[in-house]
Design an enzyme around this catalytic site. Sequence first.
Site, mmCIF file in Angstrom:
data_model
loop_
_atom_site.group_PDB
_atom_site.id
_atom_site.type_symbol
_atom_site.label_atom_id
_atom_site.label_comp_id
_atom_site.label_asym_id
_atom_site.label_seq_id
_atom_site.Cartn_x
_atom_site.Cartn_y
_atom_site.Cartn_z
ATOM 1 N N HIS A 88 0.932 60.559 16.808
ATOM 2 C CA HIS A 88 -0.467 60.657 17.062
ATOM 3 C C HIS A 88 -0.997 61.752 17.422
ATOM 4 O O HIS A 88 -2.265 62.094 17.393
ATOM 5 C CB HIS A 88 -0.790 59.653 18.254
ATOM 6 C CG HIS A 88 -0.204 60.310 19.416
ATOM 7 N ND1 HIS A 88 1.158 60.469 20.007
ATOM 8 C CD2 HIS A 88 -0.901 60.984 20.722
ATOM 9 C CE1 HIS A 88 1.026 60.923 21.055
ATOM 10 N NE2 HIS A 88 0.070 61.488 21.502
HETATM 11 C C1 UD1 Z 1 -4.716 61.585 24.116
HETATM 12 C C2 UD1 Z 1 -3.999 62.600 24.668
HETATM 13 C C3 UD1 Z 1 -2.615 62.936 24.458
HETATM 14 C C4 UD1 Z 1 -2.043 61.671 24.568
HETATM 15 C C5 UD1 Z 1 -2.510 60.392 23.810
HETATM 16 C C6 UD1 Z 1 -1.758 59.183 24.247
HETATM 17 C C7 UD1 Z 1 -5.785 64.705 24.972
HETATM 18 C C8 UD1 Z 1 -6.012 66.044 24.543
HETATM 19 N N1 UD1 Z 1 -4.811 63.952 24.428
HETATM 20 O O1 UD1 Z 1 -4.593 61.806 22.617
HETATM 21 O O2 UD1 Z 1 -2.087 64.014 25.007
HETATM 22 O O3 UD1 Z 1 -0.487 61.802 24.147
HETATM 23 O O4 UD1 Z 1 -3.889 60.527 24.312
HETATM 24 O O5 UD1 Z 1 -2.255 58.135 23.177
HETATM 25 O O6 UD1 Z 1 -6.173 64.290 26.250
HETATM 26 N N2 UD1 Z 1 -9.408 56.112 19.981
HETATM 27 C C9 UD1 Z 1 -9.747 54.816 20.065
HETATM 28 N N3 UD1 Z 1 -9.420 53.867 21.249
HETATM 29 C C10 UD1 Z 1 -9.140 54.393 22.201
HETATM 30 C C11 UD1 Z 1 -9.089 56.011 22.292
HETATM 31 C C12 UD1 Z 1 -9.040 56.778 21.304
HETATM 32 O O7 UD1 Z 1 -9.821 54.254 18.879
HETATM 33 O O8 UD1 Z 1 -9.202 53.586 23.249
HETATM 34 C C13 UD1 Z 1 -9.597 56.917 18.812
HETATM 35 C C14 UD1 Z 1 -10.832 57.737 18.736
HETATM 36 O O9 UD1 Z 1 -11.245 57.830 17.586
HETATM 37 C C15 UD1 Z 1 -10.532 58.955 19.305
HETATM 38 C C16 UD1 Z 1 -8.846 59.423 18.979
HETATM 39 O O10 UD1 Z 1 -8.351 57.999 18.935
HETATM 40 O O11 UD1 Z 1 -11.464 60.019 18.619
HETATM 41 C C17 UD1 Z 1 -8.341 60.049 19.810
HETATM 42 O O12 UD1 Z 1 -8.472 59.719 21.209
HETATM 43 P P1 UD1 Z 1 -8.298 60.827 22.416
HETATM 44 O O13 UD1 Z 1 -8.357 60.304 23.559
HETATM 45 O O14 UD1 Z 1 -9.229 61.840 22.076
HETATM 46 O O15 UD1 Z 1 -6.801 61.458 22.027
HETATM 47 P P2 UD1 Z 1 -5.634 61.074 21.659
HETATM 48 O O16 UD1 Z 1 -5.049 61.386 20.293
HETATM 49 O O17 UD1 Z 1 -5.450 59.439 21.933
#
Ligand code: UD1
Length: 372
Positions: free
Chosen positions: A204
């Site tokens: 991820h």
């Molecule tokens: C975040 C953390 C990372 C952690 C990971 C665990 C930061 C910078 N990154 O990364 O350290 O290892 O979580 O999963 O804080 N999305 C969904 N549903 C959700 C949440 C996110 O679809 O409930 C999608 C969205 O398109 C979003 C993307 O995932 O833009 C990334 O989510 P985000 O929380 O920004 O970062 P992660 O890659 O999940």
Amino acid sequence: MTDLLIIAGARPNFMKVASIVDGAAHAGLSSALVHTGQHYDAELSDVFFAELGLPEPDAHLGVGSGTHAEQTARIMTAFEPVLRRFDPAVVVVVGDVNSTLACSLVAAKEHYPIAHVEAGLRCHDFHMAEEINRRLCDHLSTFLFTTSRDARDNLVQEGIPDERIEFVGNTMIDTLLRSADAARERHAAERLGVPSPYALLTLHRPENVDRRPILEGLLEAVYTISAELPVVLPVHPRTAARIESFGLERFLASDEIHVCPSLGYLDFLGLLADAKVVLTDSGGVQEEATVLGVPCVTLRESTERPITVEAGTNVVVGTRPDAIIAAARDALNGRRGPRQIPELWDGRAGERIAERLAEEILELEGAVSANA
Ligand code: UD1
């Protein structure tokens, strides 16, 4: 006044705060839980609350996704009034996600003491958002609780006073040790139709999945490995979106690759516990694999958790397909040295943190009443 205001925002935070919430209750501390809403999908959030027996959050900031600046700013703006309302003795943040840094910045500027749980980890790669988050958060914190001895060295080298640092163990492992039996009893592999033995894959990190050539190379390696051992991939929403937009679905089009949506805590833990090998770019999975004795191949150039390499089952191989395939084969052939459980990863880190904070809060209250 609330003793501890405990912050959680994203999937890996929930396991860590579960142990701290329990530890606080045992130590007689009052606590309130804030969910920033960084993760909001049921499978990344609600299922963790249910399975970990976490209380409903006392405040939910509902910030959702966005760019780093958008997300961090939204958390900060929404957290400030909540912080004032609860007026805690200490703000507790865990790990290294955007919620960790955003709430720490607000708390520091409002002059609240911050306890950072999982302090001092460093991979020295400033391209990773998490490295920025954890470093800045450490420098804003009054109490730095570490998971391994090397973390203290990192902090002291950066000029953080030694007396602020306490080696307590690993709250994520507290929760793992409490949950491992229940996790195995769910027989996730069988329910998902994955034949044993199998390899587990998690991917991820933006550094891996947002760049087409890297993601393509990783999937190519996985495709090769799947000819020797079935692979199961619970796919993060970010990764699913990139595979589709880069048109890489063909690498997953094999009967030996089982793709499923992100799993809840117990199903994932059960799958990990019974895996022959795990391939991952996650930080937490390196630690969980170490404790479960599952060989771990880390698909990154560096790790902030060297203890999992020195004492545990982890090898850090980077993202070159040939290196990944060779490491997976080594794991399958059992070519690994002896393994230890890292020091203090004994299920009691949450208790140690709460006990230490209870002492600090007592002292603080004593000082206030002496001045009154
Ligand atoms: C975040 C953390 C990372 C952690 C990971 C665990 C930061 C910078 N990154 O990364 O350290 O290892 O979580 O999963 O804080 N999305 C969904 N549903 C959700 C949440 C996110 O679809 O409930 C999608 C969205 O398109 C979003 C993307 O995932 O833009 C990334 O989510 P985000 O929380 O920004 O970062 P992660 O890659 O999940």
